[in-house]
Enzyme design. Structure first.
Site, mmCIF file in Angstrom:
data_model
loop_
_atom_site.group_PDB
_atom_site.id
_atom_site.type_symbol
_atom_site.label_atom_id
_atom_site.label_comp_id
_atom_site.label_asym_id
_atom_site.label_seq_id
_atom_site.Cartn_x
_atom_site.Cartn_y
_atom_site.Cartn_z
ATOM 1 N N LYS A 22 26.697 -69.198 15.341
ATOM 2 C CA LYS A 22 25.287 -69.291 14.946
ATOM 3 C C LYS A 22 25.173 -68.868 13.489
ATOM 4 C CE LYS A 22 22.884 -65.717 15.475
ATOM 5 N NZ LYS A 22 22.498 -65.372 14.069
ATOM 6 N N ALA A 103 34.405 -60.930 15.523
ATOM 7 C CA ALA A 103 33.344 -60.157 16.171
ATOM 8 C C ALA A 103 32.548 -59.377 15.136
ATOM 9 C CB ALA A 103 33.952 -59.206 17.193
ATOM 10 N N ALA A 104 31.316 -59.039 15.504
ATOM 11 C CA ALA A 104 30.430 -58.239 14.637
ATOM 12 C C ALA A 104 30.397 -58.811 13.230
ATOM 13 C CB ALA A 104 30.886 -56.778 14.617
ATOM 14 N N ALA A 105 30.162 -60.122 13.148
ATOM 15 C CA ALA A 105 30.329 -60.817 11.873
ATOM 16 C C ALA A 105 29.071 -61.498 11.368
ATOM 17 C CB ALA A 105 31.451 -61.854 12.000
ATOM 18 N N GLY A 106 27.946 -61.368 12.090
ATOM 19 C CA GLY A 106 26.723 -62.009 11.643
ATOM 20 C C GLY A 106 26.609 -63.469 12.011
ATOM 21 N N ILE A 107 27.462 -63.925 12.938
ATOM 22 C CA ILE A 107 27.413 -65.333 13.343
ATOM 23 C C ILE A 107 27.199 -65.470 14.852
ATOM 24 C CG2 ILE A 107 28.651 -66.290 11.380
ATOM 25 C CD1 ILE A 107 31.223 -66.194 12.984
ATOM 26 N N GLY A 110 29.087 -62.879 20.043
ATOM 27 C CA GLY A 110 28.852 -62.286 21.354
ATOM 28 C C GLY A 110 27.654 -62.889 22.055
ATOM 29 N N SER A 111 26.580 -63.152 21.305
ATOM 30 C CA SER A 111 25.379 -63.748 21.895
ATOM 31 C C SER A 111 25.639 -65.174 22.351
ATOM 32 C CB SER A 111 24.231 -63.720 20.886
ATOM 33 O OG SER A 111 23.853 -62.395 20.576
ATOM 34 N N SER A 112 26.404 -65.922 21.557
ATOM 35 C CA SER A 112 26.728 -67.297 21.935
ATOM 36 C C SER A 112 27.626 -67.315 23.165
ATOM 37 C CB SER A 112 27.396 -68.014 20.756
ATOM 38 O OG SER A 112 27.506 -69.400 20.999
ATOM 39 N N ASP A 139 19.455 -62.557 20.091
ATOM 40 C CA ASP A 139 19.953 -63.869 19.683
ATOM 41 C C ASP A 139 20.308 -64.772 20.859
ATOM 42 O OD1 ASP A 139 19.681 -63.542 16.951
ATOM 43 O OD2 ASP A 139 21.736 -62.843 16.647
#
Length: 287
Positions: A22, A103-107, A110-112, A139
């Site tokens: 995302k 992970a934890a990258a602003g994209i 985890g939510s996707s 998200d």
């Protein structure tokens, strides 16, 4: 990497799903509620790269992980994939996650993943998708849509966006974690203007990039202060002569560059990978 065909085969054969990255093309922070949640106005698109999930509906409930970004991914109940199963009340079903996104990258990785897990379990159980996906994370609702969307409020107000051309892009992550709470705490001004009420249509990626340049990611300055390497990432992307726009996605540290053609994005990705072999670099098309 292209998304696999999703669908349940006859019997209880595994069901495959694709969890795309995302990308926040814009992210305007417009206020903060009394309960601490920030109000956003964001133009969200999705990449053609992402994680892959396979659900075995008849196996015991569980999660296994493989892939180039598998290191450090939890497989216990704290993982959003298993939280998604619990949210639906699933009592069976093993998911294997092939992890490609940092992970934890602003994209929204985890939510996707959670959104895709919801789809797979709902399909296996013969149930409709829940309308309270936000309980798993702000998200998750937009990731359930998986297409160009204007996201506002705290992530619950979703409006489809038409007139957006496919956007060739390069995604770059320097391998530095930027904790989202710290970025929001570093935000000096929490009441900022939203995007225009009516978003324009665009004929080309260049048209879109020109308009995006007049918009913002309000989290970029505090993220750059927390992780100065983001400055270097943005400078490297913007330094490509074909780059139309360089910006950070979400709360970082992943940044993106937009290009007119996929060939230009591919060439830029190859150059960046050569210069910075320790960075995660991926050409893609955003939609």
């Amino acid at each position: 990497m292209s998304p696999p065909t999703e669908g349940r085969a006859p019997g209880s054969r595994p069901i495959a799903g694709f969890a795309p990255a995302k990308i926040n093309l814009t992210l305007h922070v417009t206020g903060q509620r009394g309960d601490g949640y920030h109000l956003l106005d964001s133009l969200v698109v999705f990449a053609d790269i992402g994680d892959r999930l396979v659900l075995d509906p008849d196996a015991a409930l569980g999660l296994t992980v493989s892939g180039p970004r598998a290191a450090g991914v939890p497989t216990g109940p704290e993982n959003l994939i298993l939280k998604a199963a619990a949210h639906l009340g699933a009592v069976r079903g093993a998911i294997h996650l092939e992890k490609h996104l940092p992970a934890a990258a602003g994209i929204g990785g985890g939510s996707s993943d959670a959104a895709t897990a919801l789809r797979l379990h709902a399909q296996a159980m013969g149930r409709a998708l829940p309308d309270d996906g936000a309980a798993l994370g702000a998200d998750v609702p937009v990731c359930l849509r998986g297409k160009a969307t204007r996201m506002s409020g705290i992530g619950e107000a979703l409006t489809p966006v038409a007139g957006l051309p496919p956007l060739p892009a390069v995604l770059v992550n320097p391998g530095v974690d930027v904790p989202t709470p710290a970025v929001f705490r570093g935000l000096r001004q929490k009441e900022n203007p939203p995007m225009p009420a009516d978003l324009p249509g665009f004929a080309t990626p260049t048209d879109c990039a020109r308009w995006l340049a007049t918009q913002r990611n309000d989290l970029e300055p505090p993220a750059r202060a927390a992780a100065p390497v983001i400055d270097s990432v943005l400078a490297e992307i913007a330094g490509d002569p074909d780059c139309l726009l360089a910006r950070m996605s979400g709360s970082g540290a992943t940044c993106f560059g937009l290009f007119e053609t996929p060939a230009q994005a591919q060439a830029a990705a190859e150059t960046l990978s050569t210069r910075h072999p320790d960075w995660w670099v991926a050409p893609t098309v955003l939609r």
